[in-house]
Design an enzyme around this catalytic site. Structure first.
Site, short mmCIF file in Angstrom:
data_model
loop_
_atom_site.label_atom_id
_atom_site.label_comp_id
_atom_site.label_asym_id
_atom_site.label_seq_id
_atom_site.Cartn_x
_atom_site.Cartn_y
_atom_site.Cartn_z
N GLN A 135 0.85 -1.19 0.00
CA GLN A 135 0.00 0.00 0.00
C GLN A 135 0.89 1.24 0.00
O GLN A 135 1.62 1.46 0.96
CB GLN A 135 -0.87 -0.04 1.26
CG GLN A 135 -1.69 1.18 1.55
CD GLN A 135 -2.07 1.25 3.03
OE1 GLN A 135 -1.41 0.65 3.89
NE2 GLN A 135 -3.12 1.98 3.34
N SER A 166 1.29 6.53 2.53
CA SER A 166 2.03 7.49 3.37
C SER A 166 3.22 8.09 2.64
O SER A 166 3.88 7.43 1.83
CB SER A 166 2.55 6.79 4.63
OG SER A 166 1.49 6.22 5.34
N GLU A 220 -8.35 -2.01 6.24
CA GLU A 220 -7.07 -2.17 6.94
C GLU A 220 -7.31 -2.21 8.45
O GLU A 220 -6.76 -3.05 9.16
CB GLU A 220 -6.15 -0.99 6.60
CG GLU A 220 -4.84 -1.00 7.38
CD GLU A 220 -3.87 0.10 6.96
OE1 GLU A 220 -4.34 1.18 6.54
OE2 GLU A 220 -2.66 -0.14 7.03
N GLU A 273 -4.63 8.13 18.18
CA GLU A 273 -5.27 9.46 18.30
C GLU A 273 -6.27 9.65 17.15
O GLU A 273 -7.39 10.12 17.36
CB GLU A 273 -4.23 10.58 18.26
CG GLU A 273 -3.33 10.67 19.48
CD GLU A 273 -2.28 9.57 19.55
OE1 GLU A 273 -1.89 9.04 18.48
OE2 GLU A 273 -1.84 9.23 20.67
C1 LIG Z 1 4.76 -0.81 11.14
C2 LIG Z 1 4.17 0.20 10.21
C3 LIG Z 1 3.75 -0.19 8.96
C4 LIG Z 1 3.21 0.76 8.08
N1 LIG Z 1 2.85 0.34 6.82
C5 LIG Z 1 2.39 1.24 5.93
C6 LIG Z 1 2.09 0.84 4.58
O1 LIG Z 1 2.25 -0.33 4.22
N2 LIG Z 1 1.68 1.78 3.72
C7 LIG Z 1 1.50 3.08 4.07
O2 LIG Z 1 1.09 3.87 3.22
N3 LIG Z 1 1.78 3.51 5.34
C8 LIG Z 1 2.22 2.62 6.26
N4 LIG Z 1 2.53 3.01 7.54
C9 LIG Z 1 2.44 4.44 7.86
C10 LIG Z 1 1.32 4.81 8.85
O3 LIG Z 1 0.06 4.73 8.22
C11 LIG Z 1 1.63 6.22 9.36
O4 LIG Z 1 2.84 6.14 10.08
C12 LIG Z 1 0.53 6.74 10.25
O5 LIG Z 1 -0.65 6.97 9.52
C13 LIG Z 1 0.96 8.04 10.97
O6 LIG Z 1 1.49 8.95 10.11
P1 LIG Z 1 2.89 9.67 10.40
O7 LIG Z 1 3.88 8.60 10.75
O8 LIG Z 1 3.20 10.56 9.27
O9 LIG Z 1 2.65 10.50 11.73
P2 LIG Z 1 1.94 11.93 11.84
O10 LIG Z 1 0.68 11.93 11.04
O11 LIG Z 1 2.95 13.00 11.55
O12 LIG Z 1 1.54 11.96 13.37
C14 LIG Z 1 2.44 12.35 14.41
C15 LIG Z 1 1.68 12.38 15.74
O13 LIG Z 1 0.62 13.36 15.66
C16 LIG Z 1 -0.64 12.76 15.99
N5 LIG Z 1 -1.70 13.35 15.15
C17 LIG Z 1 -1.65 13.59 13.82
N6 LIG Z 1 -2.82 14.11 13.40
C18 LIG Z 1 -3.63 14.18 14.49
C19 LIG Z 1 -4.98 14.63 14.68
N7 LIG Z 1 -5.72 15.09 13.68
N8 LIG Z 1 -5.49 14.56 15.94
C20 LIG Z 1 -4.75 14.07 16.98
N9 LIG Z 1 -3.46 13.66 16.84
C21 LIG Z 1 -2.92 13.70 15.62
C22 LIG Z 1 -0.46 11.30 15.66
O14 LIG Z 1 -1.38 10.50 16.39
C23 LIG Z 1 0.99 11.04 16.05
O15 LIG Z 1 1.07 10.80 17.44
C24 LIG Z 1 3.07 2.11 8.47
C25 LIG Z 1 3.48 2.51 9.74
C26 LIG Z 1 4.04 1.57 10.61
C27 LIG Z 1 4.48 2.02 11.97
#
Ligand SMILES: Cc1cc2nc3c(=O)[nH]c(=O)nc-3n(C[C@H](O)[C@H](O)[C@H](O)COP(=O)(O)OP(=O)(O)OC[C@H]3O[C@@H](n4cnc5c(N)ncnc54)[C@H](O)[C@@H]3O)c2cc1C
Length: 408
Positions: free
Chosen positions: A117, A120, A235, A376
């Site tokens: 997928q 991100s 998912e 969150e």
């Molecule tokens: C093991 C693993 C596998 C993954 N596999 C995939 C994959 O196959 N494909 C893919 O596309 N992605 C994948 N991801 C990515 C995952 O979907 C993102 O890491 C996740 O959605 C969070 O985005 P970010 O890391 O950019 O954090 P951010 O969005 O930058 O968030 C940082 C912090 O801010 C908080 N936050 C952000 N927005 C809000 C809000 N509106 N209200 C309250 N709090 C908020 C979050 O909860 C977090 O604590 C994977 C992640 C992991 C850890």
């Protein structure tokens, strides 16, 4: 006349008929699961011809039960092709073209084609609708440039679900399209990212002038968000809604660890406290398992709603507490991380002992509340879509994506 409703006994009979034709103990994974698909027993709530029987998804547990009774070899969908089976298949069924349904679903189920997928990006995770990867139409192709990150299993994938921006002048949710990406295409560069466990199950992906044929779009141009929601809701259900047998999964490992170590390590008073803590975790695990079973049985065929997000939230937070408790059961030894955890690509669950498995899972479980949407964000969905609370302010919702300030 209403269509005949297939009963539980009839589902069991179908499984027995399948086993007469192909038995998992006597044939290989691809052959057996291919036959399972042809018999409509892959995902029973899918329509006939696409691996299903058009019946309630709750009946899938009957298929699993009958297979368990009659065969030693059993397959775990989530180990074989978690993203393909959990998310790719329902997305193809709901939004894919006839070619996609006919040519992709069976190979997803057998595990011949692994899926990943590509949502991100470095600047778009929770706010995935803010993504910047661009797809520009050039004749019969879309030319794609950009960067994706955290792409689980991309290094072994045949197909990717790619979300890209096709109209930067439109507001962020309406300027995206959803593509089926051939991961072997020229210009797709997959690089490993190592996690705290030492494994690199995910990757960063660089897309440079990648050509995607125009007919590989899923849904309509500009309606990628609608398709993405199908993927995301499935998912969350796949992550949060998995139902191990009673006392199985994480809580089973914790109980085993406790039984094997408690007498030697604890004073009577401490033992009572730990026993109470483990019992509470057991009860919570059982409640979650039964809630998931009930939600699955109640769900008609179709895509899951916010219950998937609620289950995902509960599962992620409970899992972390179970593995934290396991570290307390193990005691000081939990601080040692064995050399077997050198940096590597993940093999299947090959951690030899309960002890090693617990240490690995303690570290891996930190990701549970991030992957598939953070806890969150799940609470936001729960607040808005289940409790009906006011939504959080979204000032950038209606302005053109290109005018939204960006840091990356
Ligand atoms: C093991 C693993 C596998 C993954 N596999 C995939 C994959 O196959 N494909 C893919 O596309 N992605 C994948 N991801 C990515 C995952 O979907 C993102 O890491 C996740 O959605 C969070 O985005 P970010 O890391 O950019 O954090 P951010 O969005 O930058 O968030 C940082 C912090 O801010 C908080 N936050 C952000 N927005 C809000 C809000 N509106 N209200 C309250 N709090 C908020 C979050 O909860 C977090 O604590 C994977 C992640 C992991 C850890």
């Amino acid at each position: 006349m209403p269509e005949h409703q297939i009963t539980e006994e009839e589902v069991r009979e179908r499984v027995r008929a399948l086993l007469k034709e192909a038995h998992p103990d006597k044939t290989d994974q691809f052959t057996f699961r291919g036959k399972q698909f042809d018999h409509g027993l892959a995902w029973v709530h899918f329509p006939k011809g696409y691996g299903g029987l058009g019946i309630s998804p709750g009946m899938q547990t009957i298929v699993a039960d009958e297979l368990h009774r009659n065969a030693k070899t059993t397959y775990d969908d989530m180990a074989i092709n978690p993203i393909g089976i959990g998310m790719g298949a329902p997305t193809v069924l709901t939004h894919g073209t006839e070619w996609m349904k006919t040519n992709l679903l069976r190979r997803i189920f057998t595990g011949e084609d692994i899926w990943c997928q590509l949502f991100s990006e470095p600047g778009a995770g929770s706010d995935v609708a803010g993504l910047a990867t661009r797809a520009v139409r050039e004749g019969d192709y879309w030319k794609v440039n950009g960067q994706k990150v955290w792409t689980t299993l991309a290094h072994v994938s045949r197909w990717g679900m790619l979300l890209a921006r096709t109209n930067p002048d439109a507001p962020k949710h309406s300027g995206m399209s959803y593509f089926l990406l051939d991961m072997k295409s020229p210009g797709v560069d997959v690089r490993p990212l190592y996690q705290i466990t030492g494994e690199a199950e995910f990757n960063e992906i660089f897309l440079t002038d990648v050509q995607v044929p125009a007919d590989r779009i899923m849904g309509k141009e500009g309606e990628g968000w609608k398709v993405a929601i199908t993927t995301l809701m499935n998912e969350r259900t796949a992550i949060g809604g998995a139902t191990a047998r009673r006392g199985g999964g994480a809580i089973g490992v914790l109980v085993d660890l406790w039984k094997s170590r408690a007498p030697a390590m604890y004073s009577a008073a401490h033992e009572t406290v730990m026993r109470d803590r483990i019992t509470r975790l057991y009860i919570e695990s059982e409640l979650l398992r039964m809630t998931n079973l009930r939600a699955r049985a109640a769900r008609k065929a179709g895509n899951p709603g916010p219950e998937g997000s609620v289950a995902k939230l509960a599962q992620a937070e409970l899992n972390k507490r179970i593995w934290e408790c396991a570290m307390d059961v193990i005691g000081g030894e939990s601080l040692v991380y064995e050399p077997g955890f050198a940096r590597r690509r993940p093999a299947a669950n090959d951690h030899p002992s309960r002890l090693l498995q617990a240490k690995y899972q303690f570290l891996r479980s930190r990701a549970n509340s991030i992957e598939g949407g953070t806890s969150e964000v799940m609470r936001n969905i729960l607040g808005e879509r289940v409790l009906g609370l006011p939504g959080e302010p979204r000032g950038d919702k209606d302005i053109p994506w290109k005018n939204i300030p960006r840091s990356a």
